[in-house]
Design an enzyme around this catalytic site. Structure first.
Site, PDB file in Angstrom:
ATOM      1  CE  LYS A  11      36.764  29.780  51.095  1.00 56.52           C
ATOM      2  NZ  LYS A  11      37.913  29.134  51.757  1.00 56.52           N
ATOM      3  CB  THR A  56      39.565  33.009  52.281  1.00 56.45           C
ATOM      4  OG1 THR A  56      39.977  31.681  52.614  1.00 56.45           O
ATOM      5  CG2 THR A  56      40.777  33.828  51.851  1.00 56.45           C
ATOM      6  CG  HIS A 241      33.405  31.440  12.260  1.00 56.09           C
ATOM      7  ND1 HIS A 241      33.309  32.708  11.745  1.00 56.09           N
ATOM      8  CD2 HIS A 241      34.537  31.432  13.020  1.00 56.09           C
ATOM      9  CE1 HIS A 241      34.323  33.441  12.162  1.00 56.09           C
ATOM     10  NE2 HIS A 241      35.086  32.689  12.934  1.00 56.09           N
TER      11      HIS A 241
END
Length: 278
Positions: A11, A56, A241
């Site tokens: 899960k 699950t 950057h």
């Protein structure tokens, strides 16, 4: 002929919030839990026989049920879950539990605030019925040095346009994972996490950087020095950057105070710093 390779199921994205009410000064634990189980699961793949499959949905329910008795360090909570899945379900031989924790800032005894996104504390625990492996870490920790960073002396070819710089902004969003190799049963994961995070911040702030790679190694080295139980540190550092914006075309000087923050593409520096064993 065909064969079934490595496989697991579980899960993902179990959202769990626990209010700790033991005192009038409450605390919030905000977790996202992911489970993954593997073992004697050939039949469900070959014939659809689900006799060895722990649903699950059951795994999700177990997460909430275990949270009733408290969470503690997320590494310990992950280990409790992993041991339960393997020790209680005979066909399951290995369990991997990953957790991300989002911190809330305290406003009062029972009031909190949290911005969207931000730094996460992370862990991954794997249990195979005999051995526990715990990996802790953090993700999306935004750091910036406004000076004490250079970049020069690099390889140059016909496609190189990047100028060397002796003073630049160094910014990154740290993703770090460190593996515990000597943790005992009563190991203080919270103390170790605080020490690792503190070492990371000190290394970033205290390193005069000639490259982001150099900073990466300094961070890994400092974490290993701070926590003897850590065997290796894995780091992923995107270079966020910042380009000094050209104001001269408007007749305005820019003595290193106005920058354009870059988005895509970005440099990505990754590496592992290991403790040498004799």
């Amino acid at each position: 002929m065909f064969s079934l390779g490595g496989n697991n199921y579980g899960k993902s994205g179990v959202r769990l919030v626990r209010v700790e009410r033991e005192t009038p000064r409450h605390a919030i634990r905000d977790l996202t839990v992911h489970t993954a189980l593997s073992g004697d699961l050939d039949a469900t793949h070959f014939t659809g026989d689900n006799a060895n499959v722990l649903p699950t949905d059951t795994q999700k329910n177990t997460v909430y049920a275990f949270a009733r008795d408290g969470i503690g360090p997320i590494e310990s909570f992950a280990e409790r879950l992993a041991r339960h899945f393997v020790d209680r379900a005979e066909p399951i031989r290995t369990a991997r539990v990953q957790i991300e924790e989002q911190a809330w800032s305290r406003l009062g005894d029972h009031s909190f605030s949290r911005g969207e996104g931000g730094e996460l504390r992370t862990c991954e625990v794997v249990y195979d019925g005999e051995r526990v492996e715990a990996v802790a870490g953090l993700r999306d920790l935004l750091l910036l040095n406004s000076t004490d960073s250079e970049f020069g002396g690099f390889l140059v070819d016909e496609f190189t346009t990047l100028p060397e710089t002796s003073d630049r902004i160094l910014a990154t969003a740290v993703n770090a994972r460190w593996t515990y190799v000597g943790a005992t049963e009563d190991f203080d994961y919270d103390r170790a996490f605080a020490a690792a995070r503190g070492a990371l911040l000190a290394a970033f702030a205290g390193t005069y950087s000639l490259s982001l790679q150099q900073t990466l190694y300094a961070i890994g080295e400092r974490i290993l020095e701070a926590i003897p139980e850590v065997g290796e540190v894995r780091l992923s550092l995107p270079n966020r950057h910042h380009y000094q914006f050209d104001l001269e075309r408007f007749g305005i000087d820019n003595p290193g105070v106005v920058f354009q923050a870059g988005d895509l593409p970005y440099g990505l520096i990754e590496g592992t710093v290991r403790r040498e064993t004799s």
